[in-house]
Enzyme design. Structure first.
Site, PDB file in Angstrom:
ATOM      1  CG  HIS A  27     -56.290 -42.213  44.329  1.00 13.92           C
ATOM      2  ND1 HIS A  27     -55.777 -42.360  45.616  1.00 13.92           N
ATOM      3  CD2 HIS A  27     -57.585 -42.257  44.321  1.00 13.92           C
ATOM      4  CE1 HIS A  27     -56.676 -41.866  46.461  1.00 13.92           C
ATOM      5  NE2 HIS A  27     -57.805 -41.774  45.895  1.00 13.92           N
ATOM      6  CB  CYS A  54     -59.047 -40.439  49.498  1.00 13.97           C
ATOM      7  SG  CYS A  54     -60.243 -41.590  48.387  1.00 13.97           S
ATOM      8  CB  CYS A  85     -61.623 -41.204  36.073  1.00 17.00           C
ATOM      9  SG  CYS A  85     -63.445 -40.619  35.656  1.00 17.00           S
TER      10      CYS A  85
END
Lengths: 478, 391
Positions: free
Chosen positions: B336, B89, B210
């Protein structure tokens, strides 16, 4: 009547017994209702999706060893009887031996081919002990029957295992005379390549021409030896009591087992006798399968360790719908693609990691004592970086440090899937899937680790340990 | 004294979202053009000597073999030096760090750092969720992304009394900020009740705890600090950075109330920048899940360990709070796209330090902005970059 039997040359004793059953229970009526007919009374034990014949066998074997207080490393061999080994052809025996923790030089046999296999394993093990080629023999009779959907015996096809530890030295029970009758006949079978077992072609033909003559004659031979308690095969829920009446007996001891878990195939004969090992007497054990009936007499002098826990091991279970049972048996599949395991089960990773997964091993640091796991991916200690590491079996009990319940995964995963970080009694920390829906897991809660089938991948079962929340005293402790 | 050897003179991104109509290459070109347009005194793309490309999961769109040569062709610069960076990430933030080091080394004067990620070409089942079956056949079986963080939520709630409402307050704040950010995937407000009532994904995390799966790309142009004024009169400098690792499997963690990699990486970055957490004016931190932001603000030193939930509920991290966090909407609202995430966070920091953040602009008192990612198996990698508008 003359008893026509082969007596073993030297006596073989039963040291202990252990049993296990699949975690789901299918009501016979529910299976019948799906096909528009009465399914009859009773229920059958069915393997949960993460159980199979090997996990049941390992669980029963662990209980028998525990009851005898025997370290698996001193057992000479495994005699395993099952009509459904996890591989049609493959490493079924070596996987189970490793899962039980037997030494790498252990011997033994895998008996299969029909539901007669359980008693085959018992007698082969007894012969090995009598011949002196094994001092301590572990017998496991296990089955996870896969009946064809819509067959009459689907409602009663069970999943369970029973294990016996044998040796030559004096013990609480003795294996005695045996007798066999055979008749080549196509009863329940599956052809090459067929996944499910077919029912008998003609139930009355089977009963009148094959089953009753063979089983009755074997029973009569044993009956001459003053049998006080019977374990009798019961393929349809009625035949055992008919045989018992012909033998001049009341309901056989095995009827309680059939009521609790159904017809457990290769496990049925020994499992049906297991509870009777708790009291002095003479037990007549009769197995049937594949056109063969074999009886063996077991003389019990004092309660066999583990026998009192058999009923507990077979009781309970989670009620499951017919659809849940089909899914658990692999007969109801998700449509479309399922997500394949990233590591192919035939690959080198499994050569490196199989023993540590089946045996639940860790690597203990000689310098600081920290356990890193699994060893194959930890050449150095996670705490101090030390490289002097010793393989150790991990503790099988621990306490939940934290956990989650995963609700969102693609097929073949089925939600809810609890996953727990567990601090084991030896100080090791592991993260494993937990059994159940997660509602009984809490931080600080106690769990025991048990072998389960994590996946059935490209036809290959993949086994590892899961965390089982301890709700009350487990049967293996008694 | 801050490091300040490298300046950021251009930064930009494309609108994040489910960009079904755009290819990986089109997204890369869009982000590059946005960064070029943002250079105050104009920028000829041919000045780029080298590019560092962050793409974490080529597998998500069937291009596992994506290397350093895909992006230069897409942006019309085939022939330049280019290297792909994959570091979970933090891939984007690590590409930025590597790009800064490449400039500071003197090898290059002008480099492009670009993050591009295609998350939505595959179905969610075949995409990120398929990691449930990846990795170790036992020890990571069933480990989807929320499983990496939800155990921390369970334990944080147990040890510190953190509640689901506190977790939800992070999502509410970040969606509020996202609604003010034209580049955010989600642009609408939500309530605490919305979060609590959303479906359970991985207990105790629910759907609105989330981040979504988002396509996106972002780019920054880095130059030797001595040449910064050729490009802009308002340069932003790289004050410091840190990267750190932790064990890759969850069962190897010694604690489930903090992420050690974050603490280590931020310690290094603070030391390099010569500041402490109290001098940070705003931060873009890794909020892949609500619990992650709570862990982050504790591990980065903005609030005391255990107080992250209360601080979030009390508004300390809002646009007008003591330490504004995720002014862009964060991963929760902005999205993301893994490789692009860190670069987009740095773009937000760049805007904030230059006073260009519009309705989201926060007060810049000390001149420092912090960007943070943490992730990978076991959240075992963290990168922290600190930017400053002070020469």
């Amino acid at each position: 009547m003359t008893v026509e039997s082969a007596f073993v040359s030297s006596p073989v004793r039963i040291m202990s017994v252990g049993a296990a059953a699949g975690g789901l229970r299918l009501a016979a009526a529910d299976a019948g209702a799906a096909w528009g007919r009465p399914g009859g009374r009773g229920q059958a034990a069915v393997c949960a999706p993460d159980e199979d014949v090997l996990t049941l066998a390992a669980e029963a074997a662990g209980r028998a060893l525990h009851a005898a207080g025997v370290d698996p490393q001193v057992v000479d061999g495994l005699w395993w009887g099952t009509s459904r080994p996890p591989f049609g052809e493959g490493p079924s025996h070596s996987l189970l031996a490793a899962a039980i923790g037997l030494p790498a030089n252990s011997s033994g046999v895998l008996c299969s081919g029909s539901t007669h296999a359980g008693v085959d394993a018992l007698l082969a093990a007894a012969d090995a002990v009598a011949a002196g080629s094994a001092r301590l023999a572990l017998v496991v009779a296990a089955d996870n029957q896969l009946p064809g959907p819509g067959t009459a015996f689907e409602a009663r096809a069970g999943a369970a295992a029973v294990a016996l530890l044998l040796r030559a030295e004096p013990g609480p029970a003795t294996i005695g005379a045996r007798v066999t009758r055979t008749r080549p006949y196509l009863d329940r079978y599956r052809g090459d390549g067929e996944p499910a077992t077919r029912d008998v072609y003609d139930a009355r033909l089977f009963r009148e021409e094959v089953f009753m003559p063979l089983v009755t004659e074997v029973g009569e031979q044993l009956g001459a030896l003053d049998v006080t308690t019977w374990s009798l095969p019961d393929p349809d829920g009625r035949l055992a009591s008919v045989v018992a009446r012909r033998l001049g007996s009341g309901a056989p001891a095995s009827s309680a087992v059939y009521t609790a878990v159904g017809d457990t195939g290769a496990a049925a004969a020994l499992l049906g006798a297991a509870e009777a090992l708790d009291a002095a007497g003479t037990v007549g054990v009769v197995a049937y399968g594949g056109g063969r009936a074999t009886g063996v007499v077991v003389t019990v002098e004092s309660p066999v360790p583990g026998s009192a826990a058999v009923a507990d091991a077979l009781s309970g279970g989670t009620p499951a719908s017919y659809a849940q049972v089909l899914r658990a048996r692999g007969q109801l599949l998700a449509s479309g693609e399922t997500v394949p395991m990233g590591v192919p089960p035939e690959s080198a990773m499994f050569v490196r990691g199989m023993s540590e997964m089946l045996g639940l091993l860790g690597a203990r640091c000689a310098d600081c004592g920290t356990i890193s796991t699994p060893p194959s991916i930890h050449p150095t200690c996670i705490n101090c970086g030390g490289t002097k590491l010793e393989l150790v079996p991990l503790a099988r009990r621990g306490v939940v440090h934290t956990f989650v319940v995963n609700q969102t995964m693609p097929a073949p995963f089925v939600a809810p899937l609890p996953i727990a970080v567990v601090d084991l009694e030896d100080g090791a920390r592991v993260m494993l899937q937990a059994i159940g829906d997660g509602s009984d897991i809490k931080i600080g809660g106690e769990v025991e680790l048990v072998l389960r089938r994590y996946a059935h991948e490209r036809g290959v079962p993949v086994y590892g340990f899961k965390a089982h929340p301890v709700v009350e005293r487990s049967p293996s402790d008694s | 004294m801050a490091w300040n050897r490298v300046a950021v003179v251009g930064a930009g991104l494309i609108k994040f979202g489910e960009l079904f109509e755009q290819s990986y290459e089109q997204m890369a070109a869009g982000a590059f053009n946005a960064a070029v347009r943002a250079v105050d005194k104009g920028f000829d793309p041919k000045q780029v000597e080298a590019a560092f490309v962050a793409t974490q999961r080529g597998t998500l769109w069937g291009q596992e073999g994506i290397g350093g040569n895909t992006v230069p062709t897409a942006i019309g610069l085939a022939g330049i030096a280019c290297t792909r960076i994959e570091n979970a990430c933090p891939s984007g933030s690590d590409a930025f760090r590597v790009g800064a080091m490449a400039v500071a080394s003197g090898v290059y004067d002008v480099v492009l750092v670009i993050g591009v990620e295609k998350m939505r070409d595959k179905s969610t089942e075949e995409g990120l969720l398929s990691r449930a079956a990846a990795g170790h056949p036992i020890y990571t079986r069933g480990e989807t992304a929320p499983v990496l963080f939800a155990p921390f939520a369970t334990r944080h709630m147990h040890d510190y009394g953190t509640t689901r409402e506190m977790l939800a307050s992070v999502a509410v704040k970040n969606h509020h900020n996202g609604a003010l950010d034209p580049y955010a995937h989600f642009q609408s407000e939500i309530t605490v009740d919305d979060v609590l009532k959303s479906p359970a994904v991985c207990t105790p995390l629910h759907l609105l705890d989330c981040c979504p799966q988002t396509d996106g790309a972002a780019a920054t142009i880095l130059v030797n600090a001595e040449r910064a004024h050729e490009f802009t009169d308002r340069p932003v400098f790289v004050a410091g950075f840190g990267v750190a690792t932790d064990h890759p499997y969850l069962h190897e963690k010694s604690t489930f109330v903090g992420l050690k990699a974050t603490t280590l990486a931020s310690d290094r970055a603070y030391q390099m920048a010569g500041i402490g957490p109290s001098q940070v004016d705003m931060a873009e931190v890794h909020d892949c899940f609500t619990i992650t932001e709570i862990l982050d603000i504790e591990d980065l030193g903005f609030v005391e360990k255990g107080k992250g939930g209360v601080a979030s509920l009390d508004g300390e991290t809002s646009l007008t709070g003591r330490i504004p966090v995720n002014t862009s909407g964060g991963l929760l609202a902005k999205g993301h796209p893994i490789g692009a995430t860190g670069v987009a966070q740095l773009t937000e920091c760049w805007w904030q330090l230059r006073g260009d953040a519009g309705e989201r602009q926060v007060e810049i008192r000390n001149g420092y902005a912090l960007q943070h990612n943490v992730g990978g198996r076991g959240s075992g990698v963290s990168v922290v970059n600190i930017l400053t508008n002070k020469q």
